[in-house]
Design a protein around this motif. Structure first.
Motif, PDB file in Angstrom:
ATOM      1  N   VAL A 164      41.957  32.459  41.758  1.00 37.35           N
ATOM      2  CA  VAL A 164      41.710  31.458  40.720  1.00 37.35           C
ATOM      3  C   VAL A 164      40.257  30.988  40.788  1.00 37.35           C
ATOM      4  CG1 VAL A 164      42.281  29.105  39.959  1.00 37.35           C
ATOM      5  CG2 VAL A 164      44.128  30.699  40.547  1.00 37.35           C
ATOM      6  N   ALA A 165      39.750  30.755  42.009  1.00 45.49           N
ATOM      7  CA  ALA A 165      38.361  30.295  42.180  1.00 45.49           C
ATOM      8  C   ALA A 165      37.374  31.350  41.675  1.00 45.49           C
ATOM      9  CB  ALA A 165      38.099  29.979  43.649  1.00 45.49           C
ATOM     10  N   LEU A 166      37.666  32.612  41.959  1.00 47.63           N
ATOM     11  CA  LEU A 166      36.772  33.691  41.528  1.00 47.63           C
ATOM     12  C   LEU A 166      36.705  33.770  39.997  1.00 47.63           C
ATOM     13  CD1 LEU A 166      35.072  36.243  42.272  1.00 47.63           C
ATOM     14  CD2 LEU A 166      37.201  37.554  42.077  1.00 47.63           C
ATOM     15  N   ILE A 167      37.864  33.666  39.371  1.00 50.30           N
ATOM     16  CA  ILE A 167      37.906  33.767  37.904  1.00 50.30           C
ATOM     17  C   ILE A 167      37.161  32.590  37.270  1.00 50.30           C
ATOM     18  CG2 ILE A 167      39.455  33.736  35.909  1.00 50.30           C
ATOM     19  CD1 ILE A 167      41.506  35.114  37.896  1.00 50.30           C
ATOM     20  N   LYS A 168      37.313  31.414  37.884  1.00 51.53           N
ATOM     21  CA  LYS A 168      36.575  30.232  37.406  1.00 51.53           C
ATOM     22  C   LYS A 168      35.072  30.456  37.492  1.00 51.53           C
ATOM     23  CE  LYS A 168      38.885  25.880  37.386  1.00 51.53           C
ATOM     24  NZ  LYS A 168      39.863  25.262  38.238  1.00 51.53           N
ATOM     25  N   ALA A 169      34.632  30.995  38.623  1.00 54.57           N
ATOM     26  CA  ALA A 169      33.194  31.234  38.825  1.00 54.57           C
ATOM     27  C   ALA A 169      32.675  32.246  37.799  1.00 54.57           C
ATOM     28  CB  ALA A 169      32.949  31.735  40.247  1.00 54.57           C
ATOM     29  N   ILE A 170      33.464  33.294  37.546  1.00 60.16           N
ATOM     30  CA  ILE A 170      33.058  34.296  36.552  1.00 60.16           C
ATOM     31  C   ILE A 170      32.972  33.659  35.171  1.00 60.16           C
ATOM     32  CG2 ILE A 170      33.769  36.424  35.363  1.00 60.16           C
ATOM     33  CD1 ILE A 170      34.996  37.347  38.055  1.00 60.16           C
ATOM     34  N   GLY A 171      33.930  32.780  34.872  1.00 58.17           N
ATOM     35  CA  GLY A 171      33.997  32.136  33.560  1.00 58.17           C
ATOM     36  C   GLY A 171      32.771  31.286  33.245  1.00 58.17           C
ATOM     37  N   GLN A 172      32.060  30.870  34.305  1.00 52.77           N
ATOM     38  CA  GLN A 172      30.865  30.039  34.073  1.00 52.77           C
ATOM     39  C   GLN A 172      29.606  30.869  33.824  1.00 52.77           C
ATOM     40  OE1 GLN A 172      31.358  27.665  37.536  1.00 52.77           O
ATOM     41  NE2 GLN A 172      32.896  26.374  36.534  1.00 52.77           N
ATOM     42  N   LYS A 173      29.751  32.189  33.924  1.00 49.10           N
ATOM     43  CA  LYS A 173      28.596  33.076  33.719  1.00 49.10           C
ATOM     44  C   LYS A 173      28.640  33.683  32.314  1.00 49.10           C
ATOM     45  CE  LYS A 173      26.858  32.663  37.787  1.00 49.10           C
ATOM     46  NZ  LYS A 173      25.469  32.263  38.039  1.00 49.10           N
ATOM     47  N   PRO A 174      27.492  34.132  31.810  1.00 52.75           N
ATOM     48  CA  PRO A 174      27.496  34.781  30.489  1.00 52.75           C
ATOM     49  C   PRO A 174      28.406  36.012  30.487  1.00 52.75           C
ATOM     50  CG  PRO A 174      25.245  34.462  31.323  1.00 52.75           C
ATOM     51  CD  PRO A 174      26.161  34.086  32.432  1.00 52.75           C
ATOM     52  N   GLN A 175      29.137  36.188  29.406  1.00 54.68           N
ATOM     53  CA  GLN A 175      30.094  37.303  29.326  1.00 54.68           C
ATOM     54  C   GLN A 175      29.359  38.628  29.099  1.00 54.68           C
ATOM     55  OE1 GLN A 175      32.494  38.886  30.364  1.00 54.68           O
ATOM     56  NE2 GLN A 175      34.207  37.703  29.556  1.00 54.68           N
ATOM     57  N   VAL A 176      29.959  39.724  29.641  1.00 57.68           N
ATOM     58  CA  VAL A 176      29.373  41.046  29.416  1.00 57.68           C
ATOM     59  C   VAL A 176      29.893  41.624  28.096  1.00 57.68           C
ATOM     60  CG1 VAL A 176      29.179  41.458  31.895  1.00 57.68           C
ATOM     61  CG2 VAL A 176      31.187  42.301  30.656  1.00 57.68           C
ATOM     62  N   ASP A 177      29.178  42.611  27.585  1.00 57.55           N
ATOM     63  CA  ASP A 177      29.524  43.204  26.288  1.00 57.55           C
ATOM     64  C   ASP A 177      30.423  44.421  26.493  1.00 57.55           C
ATOM     65  OD1 ASP A 177      29.565  44.153  23.686  1.00 57.55           O
ATOM     66  OD2 ASP A 177      27.682  45.265  23.931  1.00 57.55           O
ATOM     67  N   ASP A 178      31.544  44.456  25.768  1.00 62.67           N
ATOM     68  CA  ASP A 178      32.378  45.669  25.827  1.00 62.67           C
ATOM     69  C   ASP A 178      32.763  46.123  24.407  1.00 62.67           C
ATOM     70  OD1 ASP A 178      34.234  43.768  25.131  1.00 62.67           O
ATOM     71  OD2 ASP A 178      35.796  44.510  26.483  1.00 62.67           O
ATOM     72  N   GLY A 179      31.960  45.709  23.446  1.00 65.72           N
ATOM     73  CA  GLY A 179      32.250  46.022  22.039  1.00 65.72           C
ATOM     74  C   GLY A 179      32.356  47.529  21.792  1.00 65.72           C
ATOM     75  N   PHE A 180      31.582  48.289  22.566  1.00 63.90           N
ATOM     76  CA  PHE A 180      31.587  49.757  22.369  1.00 63.90           C
ATOM     77  C   PHE A 180      32.923  50.391  22.756  1.00 63.90           C
ATOM     78  CE2 PHE A 180      29.886  48.551  26.462  1.00 63.90           C
ATOM     79  CZ  PHE A 180      30.632  49.315  27.335  1.00 63.90           C
ATOM     80  N   LEU A 181      33.775  49.659  23.462  1.00 64.36           N
ATOM     81  CA  LEU A 181      35.070  50.243  23.867  1.00 64.36           C
ATOM     82  C   LEU A 181      36.104  50.213  22.756  1.00 64.36           C
ATOM     83  CD1 LEU A 181      35.527  48.940  27.516  1.00 64.36           C
ATOM     84  CD2 LEU A 181      35.180  51.301  26.777  1.00 64.36           C
ATOM     85  N   THR A 182      35.846  49.429  21.724  1.00 63.52           N
ATOM     86  CA  THR A 182      36.838  49.338  20.664  1.00 63.52           C
ATOM     87  C   THR A 182      36.589  50.356  19.553  1.00 63.52           C
ATOM     88  OG1 THR A 182      35.522  47.614  19.636  1.00 63.52           O
ATOM     89  CG2 THR A 182      37.328  46.898  21.043  1.00 63.52           C
ATOM     90  N   ARG A 183      35.577  51.209  19.736  1.00 64.38           N
ATOM     91  CA  ARG A 183      35.373  52.282  18.755  1.00 64.38           C
ATOM     92  C   ARG A 183      36.420  53.366  18.982  1.00 64.38           C
ATOM     93  NH1 ARG A 183      28.932  52.180  20.334  1.00 64.38           N
ATOM     94  NH2 ARG A 183      28.616  50.068  19.597  1.00 64.38           N
ATOM     95  N   PRO A 184      36.765  54.103  17.940  1.00 64.53           N
ATOM     96  CA  PRO A 184      37.778  55.148  18.121  1.00 64.53           C
ATOM     97  C   PRO A 184      37.195  56.385  18.796  1.00 64.53           C
ATOM     98  CG  PRO A 184      37.095  55.034  15.817  1.00 64.53           C
ATOM     99  CD  PRO A 184      36.288  54.009  16.549  1.00 64.53           C
ATOM    100  N   TYR A 185      37.618  56.681  19.989  1.00 63.32           N
ATOM    101  CA  TYR A 185      37.142  57.835  20.742  1.00 63.32           C
ATOM    102  C   TYR A 185      38.048  59.035  20.453  1.00 63.32           C
ATOM    103  CZ  TYR A 185      34.101  54.816  23.564  1.00 63.32           C
ATOM    104  OH  TYR A 185      33.130  53.958  23.985  1.00 63.32           O
ATOM    105  N   ALA A 186      37.433  60.192  20.165  1.00 61.15           N
ATOM    106  CA  ALA A 186      38.224  61.372  19.812  1.00 61.15           C
ATOM    107  C   ALA A 186      39.182  61.737  20.944  1.00 61.15           C
ATOM    108  CB  ALA A 186      37.300  62.544  19.514  1.00 61.15           C
ATOM    109  N   GLU A 187      40.444  61.946  20.579  1.00 59.50           N
ATOM    110  CA  GLU A 187      41.478  62.244  21.574  1.00 59.50           C
ATOM    111  C   GLU A 187      41.182  63.489  22.385  1.00 59.50           C
ATOM    112  OE1 GLU A 187      45.493  60.731  19.504  1.00 59.50           O
ATOM    113  OE2 GLU A 187      45.700  62.511  20.750  1.00 59.50           O
ATOM    114  N   LYS A 188      40.794  64.552  21.662  1.00 57.91           N
ATOM    115  CA  LYS A 188      40.591  65.844  22.327  1.00 57.91           C
ATOM    116  C   LYS A 188      39.537  65.743  23.432  1.00 57.91           C
ATOM    117  CE  LYS A 188      40.325  70.578  22.382  1.00 57.91           C
ATOM    118  NZ  LYS A 188      39.505  70.730  23.587  1.00 57.91           N
ATOM    119  N   ALA A 189      38.440  65.048  23.125  1.00 59.94           N
ATOM    120  CA  ALA A 189      37.374  64.916  24.130  1.00 59.94           C
ATOM    121  C   ALA A 189      37.838  64.060  25.302  1.00 59.94           C
ATOM    122  CB  ALA A 189      36.129  64.315  23.487  1.00 59.94           C
TER     123      ALA A 189
END
Ligand code: ZN
Length: 500
Positions: free
Chosen positions: A182-207
């Motif tokens: 719980v303490a670790l998550i709190k500490a992380i929550g006080q820091k700027p968030q990282v970007d993961d927007g690129f993970l929501t793009r559709p990645y080709a299944e075959k690749a």
């Protein structure tokens, strides 16, 4: 006694074969079967189960088991034969203690409850599921009573997934872990968030598929004795040491999810391919427990597959496969993105830092239900209160809260803790490995995984189910399940990512 031991082993081989045949029917059902095959298939599976039950409870087997119980007292308790007898008798004694009437009632109740739960989840209304769950809890309490006397009413349930582990042990582990997470998550929550927007793009299944195959091949998965298919809910299954199969799925909303699923199942499969061949066609050719199994899958998925050394090796290749999705995403941005920490409502989407809190909440509620200190009707409120306490989020409705998991509708009470324990064990093993192979990270960065697998083979896989989980860990790490290595792992990893 030599001759009787051979007769016993032949019976065990036959019973093991029935189990593998049933698993094959189940694999086909989830991977290939047309929807119209469901009715025939469920008849076939229950016929196989009946055949197995008849074999186990037949007068000859009962006689044999009695003789083996006595024989085991005369030989080295650590010998393969003594352990095979012990593991077989565990299952046998369970069958003997639980009346057929209860088994039939439980099976009927849970098969109906599954449909009721689906309906309740669809309409996000817990009250639809309430009376089914009340009956399941009552049946589960009755199940525990067959094993009285016990230290805790939850012990007999836990024992079904973690042989020998006690409720008090799990509570002590989680109580030590919770405040630190719980303490670790709190500490992380006080820091700027990282970007993961690129993970929501559709990645080709075959690749994704091809890359996953390349990675688990490098891990050492043996395709001569395995294969991969697609399934709705990914799983690993074994029809003996010579045929261990994995499945995966692709979610267009979560870019690389197919890859991580393949690595996770690959970890399970490496374990299943690893027991010594002398355990073939016996219950010793299995994992030691659910938690030890999950430690292997989580290790390959997270400690390896979400690590910086791994991506230093693989990222340029991965980028080549997905030029439009990742062409302008550099290695560190990608690495941080796949390790984003964010308290969320749904367990299966949780990151490494918050995941265990989802499990602790479930364990506490399960224990309270079994003890009778919590009534089923009060479960949604108790769930929401803990979510807000531990994770700082409140479910907007039952579907995103108390109804999200299938487990309770299947009667699985006692299963959840094994997920979190698997995380802890993975880090515990990792620390010992790094002491014994100080250049492990450098090996991974070079794309070399053979020493990692060799270590796991020698220390964990080869033993199969010969040792109970706590016993195995004691042998390998010098202590029982310990949460501190996992806390050290998370703290180190996220301090670097979030600059704590
Ligand atoms: Zn798993």
């Amino acid at each position: 006694m030599g001759n009787r031991l051979d007769v016993f082993k032949a019976a065990i081989n036959e019973i093991t074969d029935y189990g593998h045949i049933t698993a094959l029917l189940g694999w086909d059902m989830q991977v290939n079967m047309p929807a119209g095959g469901a009715e025939d298939r469920s008849d076939q599976i229950s016929s196989m189960e009946r055949l197995m039950h008849m074999k186990i409870t037949s007068p000859e087997t009962v006689q044999l088991m009695g003789e083996m119980r006595e024989y085991a007292k005369t030989i080295d308790p650590d010998s393969d034969d003594a352990r095979l007898i012990k593991v077989s008798l565990r299952e046998f004694d369970k069958l003997a203690k639980v009346p057929t009437r209860w088994v039939a009632e439980f099976s009927k109740e849970t098969s109906q409850a599954h449909m009721v739960w689906e309906k309740a989840k669809r309409s996000s209304n817990f009250s639809i599921f309430q009376s089914s769950l009340e009956r399941i809890v009552t049946l589960r309490r009755e199940y525990a009573s067959f094993f009285a006397p016990y230290e805790h009413v939850y012990d007999p349930l836990l024992d079904g997934f973690e042989p020998g582990l006690k409720t008090a042990e799990v509570q002590a582990i989680f109580n030590a872990l919770r405040p630190q997470q719980v303490a670790l998550i709190k500490a992380i929550g006080q820091k700027p968030q990282v970007d993961d927007g690129f993970l929501t793009r559709p990645y080709a299944e075959k690749a994704q598929w091809d890359f996953g195959v390349e990675v688990v091949s490098k891990f050492g998965y043996d395709w001569e004795h395995g294969r991969q298919d697609k399934a709705m809910h990914p799983f690993t299954t074994s029809f003996g040491l010579g045929d261990v199969r994995i499945t995966t799925r692709f979610d267009p909303a979560h870019g690389a999810s197919g890859l991580f699923s393949t690595m996770h199942e690959g970890g399970h499969a490496l374990y299943e391919q690893g027991p010594d061949r002398r355990f073939r066609r016996t219950p010793l050719a299995n994992g030691a427990s659910m938690a030890i199994h999950e430690s292997q899958s989580r290790m390959y998925e997270n400690l390896v597959g979400r690590s910086l050394p791994f991506w230093k090796h693989f990222y340029s290749r991965f980028q080549q496969l997905f030029p439009s999705e990742l062409g302008n995403v550099d290695l560190m941005t990608f690495y941080k993105g796949i390790n984003k920490v964010e308290p969320s409502l749904i367990r299966v989407e949780a990151d490494e830092a918050t995941y265990n809190l989802h499990i602790m909440l479930r364990l506490e509620l399960e224990i309270a239900l079994m003890e009778g200190s919590l009534e089923v009707k009060d479960l949604p409120d108790a769930w929401n209160a803990r979510m807000s306490d531990y994770l700082g989020v409140t479910p907007p409705d039952d579907a995103h809260g108390v109804l999200q998991d299938v487990h309770w509708s299947s009667g699985y009470i006692g299963y959840f803790p094994t997920y979190a324990l698997g995380n802890l064990v993975s880090a515990q093993l990792w620390e010992v490995m790094q002491q014994q192979m100080p250049d492990l990270d450098a090996q991974i960065e070079r794309g070399e995984f053979s020493n990692l697998l060799a270590w796991l083979r020698t220390n964990i896989h080869t033993h199969g189910a010969k040792y109970e989980p706590q016993e195995l860990l004691q042998k390998v790490t010098g202590s029982k399940i310990d949460p501190q290595p996992y806390v050290r792992y998370l703290t180190g990893k996220y301090s670097a990512i979030y600059g704590l």
